[in-house]
Structures are given as C-alpha cells and as structure tokens.
Design a protein around this motif. Structure first.
Motif, PDB file in Angstrom:
ATOM      1  N   LEU A  66       0.825  -1.205   0.000  1.00 26.57           N
ATOM      2  CA  LEU A  66       0.000   0.000   0.000  1.00 26.57           C
ATOM      3  C   LEU A  66       0.859   1.255   0.000  1.00 26.57           C
ATOM      4  CD1 LEU A  66      -2.671  -0.968   2.669  1.00 26.57           C
ATOM      5  CD2 LEU A  66      -2.935  -0.945   0.199  1.00 26.57           C
ATOM      6  N   PRO A  67       0.465   2.283  -0.761  1.00 29.31           N
ATOM      7  CA  PRO A  67       1.196   3.544  -0.695  1.00 29.31           C
ATOM      8  C   PRO A  67       0.947   4.200   0.661  1.00 29.31           C
ATOM      9  CG  PRO A  67      -0.742   3.783  -2.061  1.00 29.31           C
ATOM     10  CD  PRO A  67      -0.649   2.328  -1.684  1.00 29.31           C
ATOM     11  N   HIS A  68       1.958   4.869   1.188  1.00 29.02           N
ATOM     12  CA  HIS A  68       1.821   5.527   2.492  1.00 29.02           C
ATOM     13  C   HIS A  68       1.416   6.976   2.292  1.00 29.02           C
ATOM     14  CE1 HIS A  68       3.143   1.937   4.235  1.00 29.02           C
ATOM     15  NE2 HIS A  68       4.433   2.094   4.089  1.00 29.02           N
ATOM     16  N   ALA A  69       0.135   7.225   2.473  1.00 24.46           N
ATOM     17  CA  ALA A  69      -0.382   8.595   2.364  1.00 24.46           C
ATOM     18  C   ALA A  69      -0.505   9.169   3.767  1.00 24.46           C
ATOM     19  CB  ALA A  69      -1.746   8.585   1.693  1.00 24.46           C
ATOM     20  N   PRO A  70      -0.279  10.455   3.919  1.00 23.42           N
ATOM     21  CA  PRO A  70      -0.427  11.047   5.248  1.00 23.42           C
ATOM     22  C   PRO A  70      -1.876  10.961   5.703  1.00 23.42           C
ATOM     23  CG  PRO A  70      -0.093  12.751   3.590  1.00 23.42           C
ATOM     24  CD  PRO A  70       0.092  11.425   2.911  1.00 23.42           C
ATOM     25  N   THR A  71      -2.067  10.662   6.976  1.00 18.47           N
ATOM     26  CA  THR A  71      -3.408  10.566   7.540  1.00 18.47           C
ATOM     27  C   THR A  71      -3.931  11.966   7.797  1.00 18.47           C
ATOM     28  OG1 THR A  71      -2.772   8.528   8.617  1.00 18.47           O
ATOM     29  CG2 THR A  71      -4.754   9.597   9.422  1.00 18.47           C
ATOM     30  N   PRO A  72      -5.132  12.290   7.281  1.00 16.87           N
ATOM     31  CA  PRO A  72      -5.661  13.630   7.536  1.00 16.87           C
ATOM     32  C   PRO A  72      -5.984  13.807   9.012  1.00 16.87           C
ATOM     33  CG  PRO A  72      -7.264  12.281   6.386  1.00 16.87           C
ATOM     34  CD  PRO A  72      -6.014  11.473   6.485  1.00 16.87           C
ATOM     35  N   LYS A  73      -5.818  15.018   9.513  1.00 20.03           N
ATOM     36  CA  LYS A  73      -6.101  15.294  10.911  1.00 20.03           C
ATOM     37  C   LYS A  73      -7.600  15.487  11.100  1.00 20.03           C
ATOM     38  CE  LYS A  73      -1.687  17.265  11.976  1.00 20.03           C
ATOM     39  NZ  LYS A  73      -0.925  18.298  12.593  1.00 20.03           N
ATOM     40  N   HIS A  74      -8.089  14.966  12.212  1.00 18.42           N
ATOM     41  CA  HIS A  74      -9.500  15.125  12.528  1.00 18.42           C
ATOM     42  C   HIS A  74      -9.769  16.579  12.878  1.00 18.42           C
ATOM     43  CE1 HIS A  74     -10.310  10.824  12.671  1.00 18.42           C
ATOM     44  NE2 HIS A  74      -9.133  10.692  13.254  1.00 18.42           N
ATOM     45  N   SER A  75     -10.937  17.042  12.504  1.00 17.20           N
ATOM     46  CA  SER A  75     -11.342  18.404  12.814  1.00 17.20           C
ATOM     47  C   SER A  75     -12.853  18.424  12.988  1.00 17.20           C
ATOM     48  CB  SER A  75     -10.919  19.338  11.674  1.00 17.20           C
ATOM     49  OG  SER A  75     -11.271  20.659  11.970  1.00 17.20           O
ATOM     50  N   MET A  76     -13.312  19.150  14.005  1.00 23.15           N
ATOM     51  CA  MET A  76     -14.741  19.183  14.326  1.00 23.15           C
ATOM     52  C   MET A  76     -15.376  20.437  13.744  1.00 23.15           C
ATOM     53  SD  MET A  76     -16.583  19.378  18.046  1.00 23.15           S
ATOM     54  CE  MET A  76     -16.091  17.774  18.575  1.00 23.15           C
ATOM     55  N   GLU A  77     -16.625  20.288  13.289  1.00 21.31           N
ATOM     56  CA  GLU A  77     -17.387  21.462  12.872  1.00 21.31           C
ATOM     57  C   GLU A  77     -18.849  21.266  13.262  1.00 21.31           C
ATOM     58  OE1 GLU A  77     -17.461  22.474   8.685  1.00 21.31           O
ATOM     59  OE2 GLU A  77     -18.519  20.647   8.190  1.00 21.31           O
ATOM     60  N   ARG A  78     -19.523  22.386  13.466  1.00 20.35           N
ATOM     61  CA  ARG A  78     -20.942  22.358  13.820  1.00 20.35           C
ATOM     62  C   ARG A  78     -21.744  22.110  12.553  1.00 20.35           C
ATOM     63  NH1 ARG A  78     -24.108  24.484  18.176  1.00 20.35           N
ATOM     64  NH2 ARG A  78     -26.201  24.991  17.444  1.00 20.35           N
TER      65      ARG A  78
END
Length: 123
Positions: A66-78
């Motif tokens: 598998l290619p190693h892609a950066p994991t996106p950071k979690h972010s909260m929104e209303r």
C-alpha cells in the motif's frame, strides 16, 4: 403504440406537451425512483474497493503493497441549521441514540464535543 400527446402541468406550474408514452412511463416510475433515492444513501458503504482494477475480496492486503499517504487530521465542525447525527462514540456505549450537532469533517460522522471527541481523535 402511443402516438398522442397531451398538455401536462409540471411541478413548477408550467404547461408542456408530453407524449402519452412518456406519461405512461412516468406513472410507473414513481416507486422505483423513490426506492433508488433511498438506496443511494446507503450505497457508498456497500461498494467494493478496487485494487489495480480487480475487485477487493475482503482480505487485508499486506502493508508493504500500500502507498503511504499522510493521515488527515480530525477536525470538528458544527452541523448547519438544525441537523443532527448520532454520536459514533457514546451511542454504541449507551446502547441508544445520542444525537449531536457536531461532526468530524474528515470522517463525516457525528461526535459529541468533549470526552467523545477526545476518544474519537485518539482512537
């Protein structure tokens, strides 16, 4: 054979000429269209993954392939307006629906702010 046409009023109130064949088709399509519309909300979860043009068979691929892609950071929104989602952390723990007005923009899943958010980010 349907050769005639009739004047029909559209949903927007316009009057248009529609062939009888199209009217017959539309009369029978209401239930199918509604069924397709309802099914579409679940279809994304049921699609198979494609790996190199071959259907994924459910086995985990080796991590070396598998290619190693950066994991996106979690972010909260209303969520907008009065929309709510079930919290993916506390709803299963409580064994009942717990609604929230917030969601993770990466996962698109409902998450309560506070402890649930911390558990979601750290899991």
């Amino acid at each position: 054979m349907h050769a005639s046409s009739d004047e029909v009023t559209t949903a927007s109130g316009r009057s248009v000429t529609m062939p009888a064949m199209v009217q017959e088709y539309n009369k029978g399509m209401g239930g199918v269209d509604l069924s397709d519309q309802m099914l579409n909300t679940y279809i994304d979860e049921r699609r198979s993954l494609k790996c190199g043009g071959i259907d994924y068979d459910g086995r985990k691929p080796s991590t070396s392939s598998l290619p190693h892609a950066p994991t996106p950071k979690h972010s909260m929104e209303r969520l907008p307006e009065r929309k709510e989602q079930d919290c993916i952390v506390c709803s299963p723990q409580l064994k009942r629906r717990k609604r929230t007005r917030y969601h993770c923009i990466v996962c698109k899943k409902g998450v309560c702010p506070g402890e649930c958010w911390e558990q979601h980010v750290n899991s």
